[in-house]
Design an enzyme around this catalytic site. Structure first.
Site, mmCIF file in Angstrom:
data_model
loop_
_atom_site.group_PDB
_atom_site.id
_atom_site.type_symbol
_atom_site.label_atom_id
_atom_site.label_comp_id
_atom_site.label_asym_id
_atom_site.label_seq_id
_atom_site.Cartn_x
_atom_site.Cartn_y
_atom_site.Cartn_z
ATOM 1 N N TYR A 109 23.134 -5.658 2.172
ATOM 2 C CA TYR A 109 22.369 -4.567 1.545
ATOM 3 C C TYR A 109 20.876 -4.876 1.614
ATOM 4 C CZ TYR A 109 20.005 -1.926 -2.085
ATOM 5 O OH TYR A 109 19.087 -1.149 -2.764
ATOM 6 N N ASN B 95 25.730 -3.278 -12.009
ATOM 7 C CA ASN B 95 24.446 -3.573 -12.641
ATOM 8 C C ASN B 95 24.580 -3.734 -14.143
ATOM 9 O OD1 ASN B 95 23.485 -1.423 -10.162
ATOM 10 N ND2 ASN B 95 22.648 -3.480 -10.244
ATOM 11 N N LYS C 198 17.634 -3.083 3.817
ATOM 12 C CA LYS C 198 16.360 -2.573 3.270
ATOM 13 C C LYS C 198 15.177 -3.174 4.033
ATOM 14 C CE LYS C 198 17.815 0.211 0.217
ATOM 15 N NZ LYS C 198 17.504 1.622 0.228
ATOM 16 N N SER D 82 13.216 -2.002 -2.107
ATOM 17 C CA SER D 82 13.718 -2.761 -3.255
ATOM 18 C C SER D 82 13.015 -4.106 -3.353
ATOM 19 C CB SER D 82 15.218 -2.978 -3.056
ATOM 20 O OG SER D 82 15.689 -3.968 -3.930
ATOM 21 N N TYR E 227 11.319 -0.807 -5.514
ATOM 22 C CA TYR E 227 11.739 -0.666 -6.913
ATOM 23 C C TYR E 227 12.162 -2.021 -7.460
ATOM 24 C CZ TYR E 227 13.067 4.083 -5.189
ATOM 25 O OH TYR E 227 13.141 5.315 -4.603
ATOM 26 N N PHE E 228 11.859 -2.236 -8.719
ATOM 27 C CA PHE E 228 12.446 -3.379 -9.413
ATOM 28 C C PHE E 228 13.781 -2.892 -10.009
ATOM 29 C CE2 PHE E 228 9.748 -7.032 -8.663
ATOM 30 C CZ PHE E 228 8.887 -6.427 -7.770
HETATM 31 P P1 NAD Z 1 22.828 6.482 -5.768
HETATM 32 O O1 NAD Z 1 24.030 5.923 -5.095
HETATM 33 O O2 NAD Z 1 22.991 7.098 -7.104
HETATM 34 O O3 NAD Z 1 22.114 7.541 -4.802
HETATM 35 C C1 NAD Z 1 22.207 7.483 -3.392
HETATM 36 C C2 NAD Z 1 22.663 8.853 -2.904
HETATM 37 O O4 NAD Z 1 22.753 8.853 -1.488
HETATM 38 C C3 NAD Z 1 24.028 9.266 -3.444
HETATM 39 O O5 NAD Z 1 23.899 10.546 -4.019
HETATM 40 C C4 NAD Z 1 24.924 9.284 -2.203
HETATM 41 O O6 NAD Z 1 25.935 10.269 -2.308
HETATM 42 C C5 NAD Z 1 23.929 9.562 -1.099
HETATM 43 N N1 NAD Z 1 24.274 9.063 0.233
HETATM 44 C C6 NAD Z 1 24.725 7.825 0.554
HETATM 45 N N2 NAD Z 1 24.892 7.721 1.889
HETATM 46 C C7 NAD Z 1 24.525 8.922 2.424
HETATM 47 C C8 NAD Z 1 24.474 9.431 3.740
HETATM 48 N N3 NAD Z 1 24.851 8.679 4.787
HETATM 49 N N4 NAD Z 1 24.056 10.704 3.927
HETATM 50 C C9 NAD Z 1 23.693 11.478 2.870
HETATM 51 N N5 NAD Z 1 23.727 11.041 1.590
HETATM 52 C C10 NAD Z 1 24.128 9.775 1.382
HETATM 53 O O7 NAD Z 1 21.731 5.309 -5.818
HETATM 54 P P2 NAD Z 1 20.341 5.243 -6.567
HETATM 55 O O8 NAD Z 1 20.417 4.184 -7.594
HETATM 56 O O9 NAD Z 1 19.880 6.603 -6.946
HETATM 57 O O10 NAD Z 1 19.447 4.662 -5.376
HETATM 58 C C11 NAD Z 1 18.673 5.490 -4.532
HETATM 59 C C12 NAD Z 1 18.004 4.620 -3.473
HETATM 60 O O11 NAD Z 1 17.223 3.620 -4.110
HETATM 61 C C13 NAD Z 1 18.996 3.867 -2.571
HETATM 62 O O12 NAD Z 1 18.467 3.849 -1.267
HETATM 63 C C14 NAD Z 1 18.998 2.467 -3.165
HETATM 64 O O13 NAD Z 1 19.315 1.501 -2.199
HETATM 65 C C15 NAD Z 1 17.556 2.336 -3.630
HETATM 66 N N6 NAD Z 1 17.392 1.342 -4.708
HETATM 67 C C16 NAD Z 1 18.170 1.438 -5.816
HETATM 68 C C17 NAD Z 1 18.039 0.467 -6.827
HETATM 69 C C18 NAD Z 1 18.912 0.520 -8.056
HETATM 70 O O14 NAD Z 1 19.063 -0.512 -8.715
HETATM 71 N N7 NAD Z 1 19.470 1.679 -8.444
HETATM 72 C C19 NAD Z 1 17.114 -0.588 -6.690
HETATM 73 C C20 NAD Z 1 16.331 -0.636 -5.542
HETATM 74 C C21 NAD Z 1 16.481 0.344 -4.548
HETATM 75 N N1 UFG Z 2 24.084 -9.434 -14.981
HETATM 76 C C1 UFG Z 2 25.009 -9.984 -15.829
HETATM 77 N N2 UFG Z 2 26.227 -9.378 -15.920
HETATM 78 C C2 UFG Z 2 26.560 -8.257 -15.221
HETATM 79 C C3 UFG Z 2 25.596 -7.700 -14.349
HETATM 80 C C4 UFG Z 2 24.362 -8.331 -14.258
HETATM 81 O O1 UFG Z 2 24.758 -11.003 -16.470
HETATM 82 O O2 UFG Z 2 27.693 -7.767 -15.336
HETATM 83 C C5 UFG Z 2 22.753 -10.066 -14.883
HETATM 84 C C6 UFG Z 2 22.411 -10.575 -13.492
HETATM 85 O O3 UFG Z 2 22.882 -11.882 -13.303
HETATM 86 C C7 UFG Z 2 20.893 -10.457 -13.491
HETATM 87 C C8 UFG Z 2 20.623 -9.240 -14.385
HETATM 88 O O4 UFG Z 2 21.788 -9.077 -15.176
HETATM 89 O O5 UFG Z 2 20.325 -11.587 -14.113
HETATM 90 C C9 UFG Z 2 20.379 -7.951 -13.590
HETATM 91 O O6 UFG Z 2 21.447 -7.758 -12.675
HETATM 92 P P1 UFG Z 2 21.682 -6.370 -11.918
HETATM 93 O O7 UFG Z 2 22.934 -6.501 -11.128
HETATM 94 O O8 UFG Z 2 21.588 -5.245 -12.891
HETATM 95 O O9 UFG Z 2 20.392 -6.247 -10.985
HETATM 96 P P2 UFG Z 2 19.860 -7.222 -9.836
HETATM 97 O O10 UFG Z 2 18.520 -7.711 -10.301
HETATM 98 O O11 UFG Z 2 20.849 -8.228 -9.444
HETATM 99 O O12 UFG Z 2 19.717 -6.220 -8.612
HETATM 100 C C10 UFG Z 2 19.179 -4.916 -8.751
HETATM 101 C C11 UFG Z 2 19.884 -3.942 -7.804
HETATM 102 C C12 UFG Z 2 19.544 -4.242 -6.387
HETATM 103 C C13 UFG Z 2 18.085 -4.338 -6.209
HETATM 104 C C14 UFG Z 2 17.470 -5.321 -7.171
HETATM 105 C C15 UFG Z 2 15.987 -5.288 -7.046
HETATM 106 O O13 UFG Z 2 21.285 -4.023 -7.958
HETATM 107 O O14 UFG Z 2 19.986 -3.169 -5.595
HETATM 108 O O15 UFG Z 2 17.822 -4.960 -8.500
HETATM 109 O O16 UFG Z 2 15.407 -6.273 -7.827
HETATM 110 F F1 UFG Z 2 17.803 -4.717 -4.949
#
Ligand code: NAD
Ligand code: UFG
Length: 338
Positions: free
Chosen positions: A149, A199, A153, A124, A177-178
């Protein structure tokens, strides 16, 4: 190639499963369904006309992984499984270190025992130190994350780098990922957060369908063009394609690579609201409130390394992101529950 997706039933995993199937690969999903539903994979099967092998299991269960790996011919692992709610991680740090760090350790040990050493990891942009200099390239310093969290990572990145250094047979991609958003263009799969979304885009979408009354915009006094936070929002189908490209690039090689997966373009919260309103043709109620602790003013990617090394770049713009997010939310107002 047969690809094993931990956490493959979740948001990014299900879209990646679809892209891998469409590229002709076999997909095995291993997920404990703690934050996902089996329905996401049923829909991927419907969309592709192909079968996914689903195995219910937890990555912390090394013995189960041993059996699963022994019975199949797995070529590579894409590791999505983990917990991802930033706020929750500050309340339950042990659960985050257990699922994310100990889970990854258990997975790597089982892979090693099974002679599988090709791994793509979901990292991330949260690992980067706070910086005034944008965009962030992979060389930008990593920091002291503001929550467990983010720490988990970064710890996993260190663990994987140490592993690859100790045993050069490993081939590892760290994908930073962004902000992943949007949904498959069919509207059949998408992001389905349990409870109140953390989010921005799922929150806006749920306001739009009336599940939530209004959006709180966290901070309007940042040093940005309109005072609200700026992020790099990447369409989940572009992100999924990035996994395919990374797998292709590392297959049959050794080494550790770090790639940013972002668009290189930042949008503010107010710009996101406006773009969503246009796509959905409805107003989003919002209120400007205090900053959210731990948030940075801006964060966007220099994605040129992925373009150069992988021949990959994000192709979908904000309009497509919003159109697809809205199609998914309006067709599935309660997510996979109907
Ligand atoms: P998500 O929660 O939809 O997917 C994660 C999956 O992992 C879920 O299906 C959950 O049931 C499963 N899981 C959790 N713990 C487990 C375990 N111990 N054993 C087996 N399965 C397990 O999340 P996502 O948005 O698809 O994210 C996928 C990955 O990308 C995560 O590692 C997350 O940290 C990373 N990531 C997500 C974002 C974001 O904003 N969505 C940003 C950066 C990184
Ligand atoms: N925001 C709001 N209101 C909300 C939610 C978010 O104003 O209810 C704003 C936040 O302050 C931020 C922007 O929207 O400025 C994006 O916020 P998100 O919570 O959607 O995303 P973040 O950038 O905080 O974080 C996300 C994921 C993290 C990941 C990160 C990587 O949640 O897991 O992107 O850049 F690590």
């Amino acid at each position: 190639m047969t690809v094993f997706l931990t956490g493959g039933a979740g948001f990014i995993g299900s879209h990646t499963a679809l892209v891998l199937l469409e590229a002709g690969h076999d997909v095995v999903v291993y997920d404990n369904l703690s934050n996902a539903s089996r329905e996401s994979l049923n829909r991927v099967e419907q969309l592709t006309g192909q079968r996914i092998e689903f195995i219910a299991g937890d990555i912390r269960d090394g013995q189960h992984l041993d059996r699963v790996f022994a019975e199949r011919d797995i070529d590579a692992v894409v590791h999505f499984a983990g917990l991802k709610a930033v706020g929750e991680s500050t309340e339950q740090p042990l659960a985050y270190y257990d699922n994310n760090v100990a889970g990854t350790l258990s997975l790597c040990n089982a892979m090693d025992r099974a002679d599988i050493r090709t791994l793509v990891f979901s990292s991330s942009a949260t690992v980067y130190a706070e910086s005034r200099e944008m965009p962030l390239s992979e060389q930008a310093p990593t920091g002291r994350p503001t929550n467990p969290y983010g720490s988990s990572k970064l710890m996993i990145e260190w663990l994987l780098a140490d592993l690859q250094q100790a045993d050069p047979r490993w081939s590892i991609a760290l994908l930073r990922y962004f902000n992943p958003v949007g949904a498959h263009e069919s509207g059949r799969i998408g992001e389905d957060p349990q409870g109140r979304p953390n989010n921005l885009l799922p929150f806006i979408s749920q306001v739009a369908v009336g599940r939530l009354p209004e959006l709180a915009v966290y901070g309007s006094d940042y040093p940005t063009r309109d005072g609200t936070g700026i992020r790099d929002y990447i369409h989940v189908m572009d992100l999924a394609a990035g996994h395919l490209a990374a797998l292709k690039a590392i297959e049959g090689t050794n080494g550790l690579h770090t790639w940013n997966l972002g668009t290189g373009q930042g949008y503010s919260v107010l710009e996101m609201i406006q773009a969503f309103e246009q796509a959905a043709d409805r107003d989003i109620a919002y209120r400007l409130v205090e900053r959210r602790p731990g948030d940075v003013a801006e964060c966007w990617a220099d994605a040129s390394r992925a373009a150069r090394d992988l021949g990959w770049r994000a192709e979908r713009g904000l309009e497509e992101i919003m159109r697809d997010a809205w199609r998914w939310q309006s067709q599935n107002p309660n997510g996979f529950r109907g």
